[in-house]
Motif scaffolding. Structure first.
Motif, PDB file in Angstrom:
ATOM      1  N   ALA A   1       0.826  -1.205   0.000  1.00  0.00           N
ATOM      2  CA  ALA A   1       0.000   0.000   0.000  1.00  0.00           C
ATOM      3  C   ALA A   1       0.862   1.256   0.000  1.00  0.00           C
ATOM      4  O   ALA A   1       0.610   2.203  -0.771  1.00  0.00           O
ATOM      5  CB  ALA A   1      -0.914  -0.012   1.214  1.00  0.00           C
ATOM      6  N   LEU A   2       1.888   1.302   0.844  1.00  0.00           N
ATOM      7  CA  LEU A   2       2.680   2.517   0.987  1.00  0.00           C
ATOM      8  C   LEU A   2       3.529   2.799  -0.247  1.00  0.00           C
ATOM      9  O   LEU A   2       3.683   3.953  -0.658  1.00  0.00           O
ATOM     10  CB  LEU A   2       3.553   2.417   2.237  1.00  0.00           C
ATOM     11  N   VAL A   3       4.075   1.758  -0.855  1.00  0.00           N
ATOM     12  CA  VAL A   3       4.848   1.962  -2.084  1.00  0.00           C
ATOM     13  C   VAL A   3       3.935   2.391  -3.231  1.00  0.00           C
ATOM     14  O   VAL A   3       4.266   3.303  -4.000  1.00  0.00           O
ATOM     15  CB  VAL A   3       5.635   0.688  -2.440  1.00  0.00           C
ATOM     16  N   ALA A   4       2.770   1.760  -3.365  1.00  0.00           N
ATOM     17  CA  ALA A   4       1.837   2.157  -4.422  1.00  0.00           C
ATOM     18  C   ALA A   4       1.406   3.607  -4.234  1.00  0.00           C
ATOM     19  O   ALA A   4       1.346   4.382  -5.205  1.00  0.00           O
ATOM     20  CB  ALA A   4       0.622   1.235  -4.412  1.00  0.00           C
ATOM     21  N   GLU A   5       1.092   3.990  -3.006  1.00  0.00           N
ATOM     22  CA  GLU A   5       0.709   5.373  -2.726  1.00  0.00           C
ATOM     23  C   GLU A   5       1.839   6.330  -3.117  1.00  0.00           C
ATOM     24  O   GLU A   5       1.609   7.366  -3.754  1.00  0.00           O
ATOM     25  CB  GLU A   5       0.395   5.511  -1.245  1.00  0.00           C
ATOM     26  N   ASP A   6       3.064   5.988  -2.761  1.00  0.00           N
ATOM     27  CA  ASP A   6       4.212   6.851  -3.049  1.00  0.00           C
ATOM     28  C   ASP A   6       4.443   7.004  -4.547  1.00  0.00           C
ATOM     29  O   ASP A   6       4.820   8.089  -5.024  1.00  0.00           O
ATOM     30  CB  ASP A   6       5.457   6.266  -2.380  1.00  0.00           C
ATOM     31  N   LEU A   7       4.190   5.934  -5.300  1.00  0.00           N
ATOM     32  CA  LEU A   7       4.428   5.963  -6.747  1.00  0.00           C
ATOM     33  C   LEU A   7       3.209   6.420  -7.539  1.00  0.00           C
ATOM     34  O   LEU A   7       3.259   6.482  -8.768  1.00  0.00           O
ATOM     35  CB  LEU A   7       4.864   4.571  -7.221  1.00  0.00           C
ATOM     36  N   GLY A   8       2.117   6.717  -6.854  1.00  0.00           N
ATOM     37  CA  GLY A   8       0.916   7.199  -7.535  1.00  0.00           C
ATOM     38  C   GLY A   8       0.169   6.138  -8.299  1.00  0.00           C
ATOM     39  O   GLY A   8      -0.539   6.448  -9.267  1.00  0.00           O
ATOM     40  N   LEU A   9       0.284   4.885  -7.871  1.00  0.00           N
ATOM     41  CA  LEU A   9      -0.404   3.782  -8.545  1.00  0.00           C
ATOM     42  C   LEU A   9      -1.749   3.504  -7.874  1.00  0.00           C
ATOM     43  O   LEU A   9      -1.861   3.550  -6.647  1.00  0.00           O
ATOM     44  CB  LEU A   9       0.439   2.506  -8.476  1.00  0.00           C
ATOM     45  N   PRO A  10      -2.775   3.163  -8.647  1.00  0.00           N
ATOM     46  CA  PRO A  10      -4.022   2.687  -8.033  1.00  0.00           C
ATOM     47  C   PRO A  10      -3.744   1.401  -7.264  1.00  0.00           C
ATOM     48  O   PRO A  10      -2.996   0.538  -7.734  1.00  0.00           O
ATOM     49  CB  PRO A  10      -4.938   2.425  -9.229  1.00  0.00           C
ATOM     50  N   TRP A  11      -4.330   1.286  -6.096  1.00  0.00           N
ATOM     51  CA  TRP A  11      -4.124   0.059  -5.330  1.00  0.00           C
ATOM     52  C   TRP A  11      -5.401  -0.335  -4.599  1.00  0.00           C
ATOM     53  O   TRP A  11      -6.227   0.513  -4.267  1.00  0.00           O
ATOM     54  CB  TRP A  11      -2.958   0.206  -4.352  1.00  0.00           C
ATOM     55  N   ALA A  12      -5.528  -1.626  -4.426  1.00  0.00           N
ATOM     56  CA  ALA A  12      -6.679  -2.192  -3.725  1.00  0.00           C
ATOM     57  C   ALA A  12      -6.201  -2.934  -2.496  1.00  0.00           C
ATOM     58  O   ALA A  12      -5.095  -3.476  -2.468  1.00  0.00           O
ATOM     59  CB  ALA A  12      -7.446  -3.146  -4.640  1.00  0.00           C
ATOM     60  N   THR A  13      -7.020  -2.954  -1.483  1.00  0.00           N
ATOM     61  CA  THR A  13      -6.739  -3.713  -0.265  1.00  0.00           C
ATOM     62  C   THR A  13      -7.353  -5.105  -0.373  1.00  0.00           C
ATOM     63  O   THR A  13      -8.518  -5.257  -0.751  1.00  0.00           O
ATOM     64  CB  THR A  13      -7.342  -3.008   0.960  1.00  0.00           C
ATOM     65  N   SER A  14      -6.563  -6.103  -0.036  1.00  0.00           N
ATOM     66  CA  SER A  14      -7.059  -7.470   0.106  1.00  0.00           C
ATOM     67  C   SER A  14      -7.252  -7.727   1.590  1.00  0.00           C
ATOM     68  O   SER A  14      -6.287  -7.910   2.347  1.00  0.00           O
ATOM     69  CB  SER A  14      -6.060  -8.470  -0.491  1.00  0.00           C
ATOM     70  N   ALA A  15      -8.503  -7.701   2.046  1.00  0.00           N
ATOM     71  CA  ALA A  15      -8.833  -7.833   3.472  1.00  0.00           C
ATOM     72  C   ALA A  15      -9.213  -9.274   3.757  1.00  0.00           C
ATOM     73  O   ALA A  15     -10.382  -9.660   3.597  1.00  0.00           O
ATOM     74  CB  ALA A  15      -9.946  -6.884   3.853  1.00  0.00           C
ATOM     75  N   THR A  16      -8.239 -10.068   4.166  1.00  0.00           N
ATOM     76  CA  THR A  16      -8.477 -11.502   4.351  1.00  0.00           C
ATOM     77  C   THR A  16      -9.048 -11.825   5.727  1.00  0.00           C
ATOM     78  O   THR A  16      -9.246 -12.997   6.050  1.00  0.00           O
ATOM     79  CB  THR A  16      -7.180 -12.289   4.137  1.00  0.00           C
ATOM     80  N   THR A  17      -9.306 -10.824   6.539  1.00  0.00           N
ATOM     81  CA  THR A  17     -10.079 -10.997   7.760  1.00  0.00           C
ATOM     82  C   THR A  17     -10.983  -9.790   7.915  1.00  0.00           C
ATOM     83  O   THR A  17     -10.590  -8.665   7.574  1.00  0.00           O
ATOM     84  CB  THR A  17      -9.186 -11.154   9.005  1.00  0.00           C
ATOM     85  N   SER A  18     -12.178 -10.027   8.409  1.00  0.00           N
ATOM     86  CA  SER A  18     -13.126  -8.924   8.584  1.00  0.00           C
ATOM     87  C   SER A  18     -12.965  -8.232   9.929  1.00  0.00           C
ATOM     88  O   SER A  18     -13.677  -7.269  10.226  1.00  0.00           O
ATOM     89  CB  SER A  18     -14.561  -9.455   8.448  1.00  0.00           C
TER      90      SER A  18
END
Length: 404
Positions: free
Chosen positions: A123-140
């Motif tokens: 998440a942090l690298v994608a945010e820094d590079l301006g890339l769209p990113w999605a979260t994979s939430a494997t626990t609710s």
């Protein structure tokens, strides 16, 4: 055709749901690559998977996929357990993985990064590079905002994230890296998890992501179709504390051998029965590894630690549960099971054979838990699973606005 990079921690329960989504994307003509521990990812996703290595320094799993955050003392609970998790696992793992994630992005050039909630570097690298990113939430469990009632702990956690972002991401960034501002894939449904307190309209409830797994040997001929089948498992993270509970569960189920047959996942050989059949061993079949999905298709009940994957896989099959949470997100998931009427919650540390047996009797013979489990099974199947998750990711890659 788009390119998707999955960033995953060295934990089986976090990789398996992503494997199903990756397979769905591949079947739709997209390219998929991984950033993680190569041997473990290839064991779960296939030996031909494209994996960009990410060092796993600080991860107690050591790439073995034990789903253990590190060698954490079992007696640590509450805020101290949270502190241990963040300081000894999540933050060191993020710092170790960040250079490898950057190299993976540079080499693969993804259109979208899919970052597991415990692989914060994605998440942090994608945010820094301006890339769209999605979260994979494997626990609710993260959706419950458990720290809302602990403001000092919440402030400490927020400061830790700010410091981590300053070191490996964009210091000017904001927001919780466990919740993408673009898309959060939740592998459950509100029928089990309840309404989310966090994530807002970014959350897409897709239900469990199940796909074929490497098969393991199992003595299918020893199963007795005339008896109810009960699967007992404490997952891959709890072998250090599970021997006593497995012994009590085996006692409880042997006492019901006239009508119940048990399969016990026993990685450390705590029961000492092994795989060979012998006197009484058709009542309790104890093996270090079992083909869980195939067994769940035949099971009548599950006794487990309330691990998110095991719970959701059981409920996908409409199988009610006895849940005995040990640590981490498990108490939250256990409460969800009980609140949904899909099982019975017992105390792990104090569970006697009588307690476990009575709980098993309830989920086997009281129609309520089975009806609750079937209700959730219908919701899970309606949610769409891995194909639905793939469609949401396609929309993100295409820059299309998600419907709420």
């Amino acid at each position: 055709m788009s390119r998707f990079l999955f960033v995953v921690p060295p934990l089986v329960g976090h990789i398996n749901p992503a494997v199903g989504v990756a397979a769905a994307l591949t079947s739709r003509g997209h390219q998929v690559a991984w950033a993680g521990e190569p041997a473990l990812v290839r064991r779960l996703a296939g030996r031909d998977a494209t994996v960009h290595p990410c060092p796993q320094a600080g991860a107690g799993a050591g790439g073995q996929g034990t789903d253990s955050d590190t060698a954490r003392p079992a007696e640590i609970r509450g805020p101290e357990a949270l502190r241990f998790l963040w300081e000894r696992f999540l933050v060191p793992l993020a710092e170790a993985m960040a250079p490898g994630v950057r190299q993976a992005v540079d080499g693969f050039r993804p259109d979208v990064v899919v970052a597991d909630q415990q692989a914060l570097a994605g998440a942090l690298v994608a945010e820094d590079l301006g890339l769209p990113w999605a979260t994979s939430a494997t626990t609710s469990a993260e959706f419950t905002d458990a720290l809302a009632s602990m403001p000092h702990v919440a402030a400490w956690n927020a400061a830790l994230l700010r410091e981590l972002r300053a070191r490996i991401g964009d210091p000017a960034g904001s927001g919780d890296p466990r919740f993408s501002p673009h898309l959060v894939l939740a592998f459950s449904t509100p029928e089990l998890a309840g309404p989310p307190a966090r994530g807002g309209d970014r959350v897409r409830w897709v239900g469990p992501s199940l796909t074929a797994r490497p098969s393991s040997a199992f003595p299918w001929e020893r199963l007795d179709p005339e008896r109810s089948l009960v699967l007992v498992t404490l997952g891959t993270a709890n072998t250090d504390v599970g021997a006593r509970f497995l012994d009590r569960a085996a006692q409880a189920l042997r006492a019901r051998s006239d009508r119940v047959q048990a399969v016990v996942v026993d990685p450390e050989g705590a029961l000492g029965t092994g795989a060979a059949a012998g006197p009484g061993e058709r009542d309790v079949i104890a093996l270090p590894v079992v083909p869980q999905l195939e067994l769940l298709a035949r099971a009548d009940a599950v006794v487990c630690h309330a691990g998110h994957n095991t719970v959701c896989e059981a409920l996908w099959h409409g199988v009610p549960l006895v849940v005995a949470p040990i640590r981490d997100d498990q108490p939250v998931i256990a409460a969800q099971v009980a609140d949904a009427g899909a099982g019975v919650r017992i105390r792990f540390g104090r569970a006697s054979a009588d307690t476990i047996g009575a709980a098993v009797d309830t989920v086997l013979y009281d129609p309520g838990p089975r009806a609750g489990a079937r209700t959730i099974a219908r919701a899970f199947r309606d949610a769409g699973g891995a194909p639905a998750a793939a469609r949401h990711l396609e929309r993100l890659a295409d820059g299309r606005k998600e419907d709420s």
